[in-house]
Write a protein that holds these residues in place. Structure first.
Motif, PDB file in Angstrom:
ATOM      1  N   GLU A 149       0.885  -1.248   0.119  1.00 36.18           N
ATOM      2  CA  GLU A 149       0.064   0.005   0.028  1.00 36.18           C
ATOM      3  C   GLU A 149       0.885   1.326  -0.082  1.00 36.18           C
ATOM      4  O   GLU A 149       0.573   2.192  -0.730  1.00 36.18           O
ATOM      5  CB  GLU A 149      -0.793   0.014   1.251  1.00 36.18           C
ATOM      6  N   GLY A 150       2.013   1.300   0.934  1.00 35.99           N
ATOM      7  CA  GLY A 150       2.889   2.360   0.751  1.00 35.99           C
ATOM      8  C   GLY A 150       3.502   2.588  -0.377  1.00 35.99           C
ATOM      9  O   GLY A 150       3.920   3.606  -0.959  1.00 35.99           O
ATOM     10  N   TYR A 151       4.087   1.467  -0.920  1.00 42.84           N
ATOM     11  CA  TYR A 151       4.704   1.428  -2.292  1.00 42.84           C
ATOM     12  C   TYR A 151       4.117   1.934  -3.396  1.00 42.84           C
ATOM     13  O   TYR A 151       4.473   2.705  -4.021  1.00 42.84           O
ATOM     14  CB  TYR A 151       5.216   0.022  -2.627  1.00 42.84           C
ATOM     15  N   VAL A 152       2.774   1.554  -3.590  1.00 43.63           N
ATOM     16  CA  VAL A 152       1.942   1.928  -4.480  1.00 43.63           C
ATOM     17  C   VAL A 152       1.584   3.690  -4.660  1.00 43.63           C
ATOM     18  O   VAL A 152       0.870   4.199  -5.552  1.00 43.63           O
ATOM     19  CB  VAL A 152       0.556   1.309  -4.880  1.00 43.63           C
ATOM     20  N   SER A 153       1.594   4.201  -3.267  1.00 45.05           N
ATOM     21  CA  SER A 153       1.438   5.482  -3.128  1.00 45.05           C
ATOM     22  C   SER A 153       2.521   6.286  -3.491  1.00 45.05           C
ATOM     23  O   SER A 153       2.160   7.751  -4.072  1.00 45.05           O
ATOM     24  CB  SER A 153       1.224   5.880  -1.549  1.00 45.05           C
ATOM     25  N   VAL A 154       3.605   5.847  -3.909  1.00 46.38           N
ATOM     26  CA  VAL A 154       4.526   6.449  -4.339  1.00 46.38           C
ATOM     27  C   VAL A 154       5.116   6.157  -5.978  1.00 46.38           C
ATOM     28  O   VAL A 154       5.337   6.987  -6.702  1.00 46.38           O
ATOM     29  CB  VAL A 154       6.090   6.151  -3.678  1.00 46.38           C
ATOM     30  N   ARG A 155       5.051   4.710  -6.242  1.00 46.01           N
ATOM     31  CA  ARG A 155       5.151   4.497  -7.639  1.00 46.01           C
ATOM     32  C   ARG A 155       4.346   3.081  -8.051  1.00 46.01           C
ATOM     33  O   ARG A 155       3.816   2.612  -7.110  1.00 46.01           O
ATOM     34  CB  ARG A 155       6.678   4.339  -7.835  1.00 46.01           C
ATOM     35  N   SER A 156       4.080   2.950  -9.186  1.00 42.97           N
ATOM     36  CA  SER A 156       3.504   1.930  -9.554  1.00 42.97           C
ATOM     37  C   SER A 156       4.081   0.552  -9.295  1.00 42.97           C
ATOM     38  O   SER A 156       5.392   0.535  -9.374  1.00 42.97           O
ATOM     39  CB  SER A 156       3.010   1.793 -11.216  1.00 42.97           C
TER      40      SER A 156
END
Length: 82
Positions: A27-34
């Motif tokens: 969830e945190g990862y996709v808030s920054v990049r795909s």
């Protein structure tokens, strides 16, 4: 390099050790990049990482180390899943 490579280390050093951390991390990862297609790429990177780890230990004659055992275990799991 490919972001998928990073997920092998995250998987083995975080997700496998602390169950339940994967959803929050993703969830945190996709808030920054795909998110890369990790379901498709993780098996390849697991194999690559385990094979490279075994090679590293053998080249350095480190055959009595936990590193070799961990990589052999991962290699065995990956090959069993093929």
């Amino acid at each position: 390099g490919d972001a998928g490579w990073d997920f092998v280390k995250i998987e083995s050093r975080v997700w496998d050790r602390w169950p339940g951390t994967r959803p929050a991390f993703l969830e945190g990862y996709v808030s920054v990049r795909s998110l890369p297609d990790i379901e498709r790429t993780l098996p390849f990177y697991r194999l690559y990482s385990a094979f490279g780890g075994v090679g590293w230990c053998v080249r350095r004659s480190a055959v009595d180390t936990p590193c070799l055992g961990e990589n052999m275990d991962m290699l065995t799991q990956v090959l069993a899943g093929l």
